[in-house]
Design an enzyme around this catalytic site. Structure first.
Site, PDB file in Angstrom:
ATOM      1  N   ASN A   1       0.761  -1.172   0.085  1.00  0.00           N
ATOM      2  CA  ASN A   1       0.007   0.020  -0.163  1.00  0.00           C
ATOM      3  C   ASN A   1       0.942   1.220  -0.011  1.00  0.00           C
ATOM      4  O   ASN A   1       1.977   0.979   0.518  1.00  0.00           O
ATOM      5  CB  ASN A   1      -1.087  -0.013   0.970  1.00  0.00           C
ATOM      6  CG  ASN A   1      -0.577  -0.301   2.392  1.00  0.00           C
ATOM      7  OD1 ASN A   1       0.687  -0.977   2.688  1.00  0.00           O
ATOM      8  ND2 ASN A   1      -1.295  -0.073   3.571  1.00  0.00           N
TER       9      ASN A   1
ATOM     10  N   GLU B   1      -3.322  -4.412  -2.832  1.00  0.00           N
ATOM     11  CA  GLU B   1      -3.512  -5.206  -4.044  1.00  0.00           C
ATOM     12  C   GLU B   1      -3.633  -4.439  -5.419  1.00  0.00           C
ATOM     13  O   GLU B   1      -3.518  -4.882  -6.512  1.00  0.00           O
ATOM     14  CB  GLU B   1      -5.123  -5.642  -3.571  1.00  0.00           C
ATOM     15  CG  GLU B   1      -5.359  -6.707  -2.521  1.00  0.00           C
ATOM     16  CD  GLU B   1      -5.484  -5.677  -1.238  1.00  0.00           C
ATOM     17  OE1 GLU B   1      -5.100  -4.722  -1.113  1.00  0.00           O
ATOM     18  OE2 GLU B   1      -6.266  -6.205  -0.349  1.00  0.00           O
TER      19      GLU B   1
HETATM   20  N1  THU Z   1      -5.236  -1.509   2.683  1.00  0.00           N
HETATM   21  C1  THU Z   1      -4.877  -2.158   1.977  1.00  0.00           C
HETATM   22  O1  THU Z   1      -3.811  -2.228   1.539  1.00  0.00           O
HETATM   23  N2  THU Z   1      -5.671  -3.264   1.335  1.00  0.00           N
HETATM   24  C2  THU Z   1      -6.819  -3.582   1.570  1.00  0.00           C
HETATM   25  O2  THU Z   1      -7.847  -4.261   1.149  1.00  0.00           O
HETATM   26  C3  THU Z   1      -7.368  -2.733   2.822  1.00  0.00           C
HETATM   27  C4  THU Z   1      -6.723  -1.519   3.251  1.00  0.00           C
HETATM   28  C5  THU Z   1      -4.651  -0.467   3.171  1.00  0.00           C
HETATM   29  C6  THU Z   1      -4.957   1.022   2.872  1.00  0.00           C
HETATM   30  C7  THU Z   1      -4.513   1.776   3.764  1.00  0.00           C
HETATM   31  O3  THU Z   1      -3.074   2.216   3.400  1.00  0.00           O
HETATM   32  C8  THU Z   1      -4.228   1.051   4.965  1.00  0.00           C
HETATM   33  O4  THU Z   1      -4.391  -0.360   4.546  1.00  0.00           O
HETATM   34  C9  THU Z   1      -5.591   1.109   6.081  1.00  0.00           C
HETATM   35  O5  THU Z   1      -6.597   1.227   5.591  1.00  0.00           O
END
Ligand code: THU
Length: 165
Positions: free
Chosen positions: A77, A90
């Protein structure tokens, strides 16, 4: 066992305590779809998770996909000071998948932070729908190991995909 046109094998060792220091024999024990690639996917997701840019949430996520020709593609992320511009792990992995010339996702490992289940957000379920099959196993993990596996169809029932157009 047939699922989504593919045979998935299950490791009892993975199923019960999720430590992968040794190889054990693969056994089919039920509808838990963990393939022989799980361990590699897990390690790659864990590694890329460390690169996450998360100054706002501190919540690191790593994702690893298995492609049709058994390559592993990863993403983490990437947050932004303008919060809505942040990108999920993802979504990063999908960008890498396409950039590297692949377009099919056969198996997914997602590693979040903490001990609660890090399941893909609604938007990412739809993003996965574009490149995965309904039977694609999505392994939700924390850094210590496997927590739960669901198929994409279970996470996104009655979904809308490319074939609906
Ligand atoms: N996040 C993801 O990377 N994938 C997901 O499916 C759920 C949430 C990340 C987004 C953000 O950077 C952090 O988790 C907190 O929401």
């Amino acid at each position: 066992m047939f699922f989504g046109g593919k045979i998935f094998l299950i490791s009892v060792k993975h199923f019960f305590h999720c430590k992968f220091t040794q190889h054990s024999s693969w056994l089919v024990v039920g509808l838990i779809m963990i393939s022989e690639y799980f361990e590699q996917l897990f390690e790659e997701a864990k590694k890329v998770r460390e690169n996450a840019h998360v100054p706002y949430s501190q919540f690191k996520v790593g994702a690893a996909f298995l492609t049709e020709d058994k390559k592993i593609v990863v993403g983490c992320n990437v947050e932004n000071a303008a919060y809505p511009q942040s990108q999920c792990a993802e979504a990063s992995a999908i960008g890498n998948l396409i950039s590297q010339g692949f377009n099919k996702i056969m198996e997914v490992v997602i590693i979040g932070s903490g001990n609660l289940l890090s399941s893909p957000c609604g938007g990412c379920r739809q993003r996965l729908r574009e490149f995965a099959s309904l039977g694609t196993p999505i392994h939700m993990c924390n850094v210590d190991g496997h927590l739960k596996t669901s198929t994409l169809a279970e996470l996104l029932p009655d979904s809308f995909g490319p074939e609906n157009l």
